[in-house]
Design a protein around this motif. Structure first.
Motif: not given
Length: 440
Positions: A380-390
C-alpha cells in the motif's frame, strides 16, 4: 550600498534624495536659530518657524517620493526588498515539513522546499567521520558539522558571496580541504554551551528558513555488516570496504545503541504535515537517522504524510544495481513498516553523456522496475513519477522546485481538502511561488 548603485542613474530618485537633503538643511538651520532665540533672544520666531516648516515639508516630500518609487519601480524587486517582508509572512503560513537525511541530496531538496514554506525542520545525520568533518571530530571531539553546514546554507538567507565564503575549502597548509563553514561552526561550539546551542545560534545568524537540527547530540559511530559477514566500522569506510570485499551491505547499526534524539525533533515530527526521507546516501545518510531511539516510532505515530524521495543514481559500494524498490526495502528492513506511504521517482530519460560520465564512477540510473510496482501495491505504497532531473555544470541533480511543488500539492490535497479556507490559502502560496518562478 548596492541599493545606491542601482539608484545611480534614476533621475526621479536623485530629485527625491536632493529634496530630502535640502529639507534636512533647512530644518537643521531652523532648529539652530531656535536655539539662538532661546539662548540670546536675537532672532524672529516667525522666521525660525518658517525654516523648520519648510525643511520638514521637503523631508516629507522626499520620503513620500521614495516610498512611491519603491512601490512602482520593479528594479527594487531584483534586490528582493519590495516583497521580502510580505513573503516571509506568507511563507510562515505554509505547510509544516520535516526532512530527514544528510548529504548533498538533502540540501538540494531544501532549496526547493523553502520557496513554499518556512516551517521546515531538517533532521540531519551526525555519523560522518570522513573529510574535514571527520578531522574536526577527531581533533576537537565535536560532532561532525559538514552535513549540517550544507543544510543550513540551503535554508539560509545569505548573499552569494557569503555562501561562497562558508563553502570555501582551504587548499594548502594544515587546513587543507577544510571548509570555512565547518570552522565557523567549530568556533561557535567553542563559545556555546553545547553543540545544539551552537547550531541554533548559526541558524539565527544566517536567518535560516526553519531550523536545522542534529539527529542526536551524542557521539555515535556507524557500522555495517556485509553479506560476507564482515563488520565495517566508520561511515567513510563502509562503501570503500564493500567494494574492496566485493560484498554488498546487509545492514547498518550504530554504537552506542541507545542514543537519544533532540526533543525538538520529536515534537517537529509529531506536528508535521509531511515527513520526507531523502534524497541522499541510503545506508550512510538516511538510515542512520532512523536508528536513533524514538525517531522511527515518532514517524509511525505522526499523522503526517510519509514520503521517500528516490535517488537518481546508484552509489558504488552502497546501492550497486539497486532499483527504487530495493531502496525502500532497505529502509523498511531497518525501520519497520508504516514509515513510507509515498515514493517519488524520476521517469525522465537521463542524457547518454551524463550516464556515461557516472558509469565511469561506477554509478547508473536508479530504475523503477515492474517488481517494484508489485511490491509497492502489496504494501500500500503509492508511487508518484515525474521529470525530476536537472543538470548543473555536468552533474545530475534533482529538480528541487518541481519535486517540492509536487510534494506540497499532495499535502494540500490529502490533508486540507476538507478545510476550505486553509486549502485556498495554501493553494494561493503555491500559485504565487509558481508565478514568481515563471517571471524569472
Amino acid at each position: 550600498m548596492n541599493i545606491f548603485f542601482k539608484f545611480k542613474l534614476d533621475t526621479k530618485l536623485k530629485k527625491s534624495l536632493m529634496l530630502g537633503i535640502i529639507g534636512a538643511i533647512f530644518t537643521i538651520f531652523g532648529l539652530s536659530l531656535l536655539m539662538n532665540v532661546i539662548i540670546k533672544i536675537e532672532s524672529k520666531v516667525g522666521l525660525i518657524i518658517g525654516f523648520i516648516a519648510l525643511g520638514s515639508g521637503f523631508i516629507f516630500l522626499s520620503v513620500k517620493n521614495l516610498f512611491n518609487h519603491a512601490k512602482q519601480n520593479r528594479n527594487l524587486s531584483d534586490l528582493g526588498l519590495v516583497n521580502k517582508i510580505y513573503d516571509k509572512n506568507i511563507l510562515s503560513r505554509g505547510i509544516k515539513v520535516v526532512v530527514i537525511g544528510g548529504g548533498t541530496g538533502l540540501s538540494v531538496l531544501l532549496r526547493g522546499i523553502k520557496k513554499f514554506t518556512s516551517n521546515i525542520t531538517a533532521i540531519v545525520t551526525v555519523a560522518d567521520d570522513g573529510g574535514g568533518s571527520g578531522k574536526l571530530r577527531e581533533d576537537l571531539g565535536m560532532l561532525p558539522p559538514g552535513d549540517i553546514r550544507n543544510c543550513i546554507l540551503a535554508l539560509a538567507d545569505t548573499e552569494p558571496i557569503m555562501e561562497k565564503l562558508l563553502q570555501y575549502r582551504f587548499k594548502e597548509g594544515t587546513l587543507k580541504n577544510q571548509s570555512f563553514g565547518n570552522l565557523l561552526i567549530a568556533a561557535m561550539v567553542g563559545i556555546s554551551d553545547s553543540f545544539e546551542h551552537a547550531i541554533k545560534r548559526i541558524n539565527q545568524i544566517l536567518a535560516v528558513a526553519g531550523k536545522v537540527l542534529p539527529v542526536t547530540t551524542e557521539d555515535i559511530t556507524l557500522y555495517a555488516k556485509l553479506k560476507n559477514g564482515q563488520i565495517i566500522k566508520g561511515e567513510s569506510q563502509i562503501p570503500l570496504k564493500a567494494l574492496e570485499n566485493n560484498s554488498s551491505i546487509e545492514k547498518v547499526f550504530i554504537k552506542p545503541k541507545n542514543v537519544k534524539p533532540l526533543e525538538e525533533s520529536i515534537k517537529a515530527i509529531k506536528d508535521a504535515d509531511v515527513i520526507i526521507l531523502g534524497p541522499g546516501s541510503l545506508y550512510t545518510s538516511i538510515i542512520p537517522n532512523l536508528l536513533v531511539n524514538d525517531i522511527t516510532k515518532s514517524i509511525r505515530k505522526s499523522s503526517a504524510l510519509k514520503i521517500y524521495v528516490s535517488n537518481l543514481m546508484t552509489q558504488p559500494g552502497e546501492t550497486d544495481n539497486f532499483t527504487v524498490g530495493e531502496h525502500v526495502k532497505a529502509i523498511l528492513n531497518h525501520a519497520g513498516k508504516n514509515v513510507i506511504q509515498y515514493v517519488y521517482a524520476n521517469n525522465e530519460s537521463i542524457p547518454n553523456e551524463i550516464i556515461e560520465k557516472y558509469r565511469e564512477e561506477g554509478a547508473k540510473p536508479v530504475e523503477l522496475a515492474q517488481k517494484d510496482m508489485e511490491f509497492f501495491s502489496k504494501n500500500k505504497i503509492n508511487v508518484i513519477e515525474n521529470n525530476y532531473i536537472e543538470i548543473k555544470k555536468g552533474y545530475l541533480r534533482h529538480n528541487a522546485f518541481q519535486l517540492s511543488k509536487d510534494i506540497v500539492n499532495l499535502v494540500i490535497e490529502k490533508k486540507y481538502s476538507h478545510d476550505k479556507m486553509r486549502f485556498l490559502e495554501l493553494n494561493s502560496i503555491v500559485k504565487k511561488v509558481k508565478n514568481t518562478a515563471n517571471s524569472l
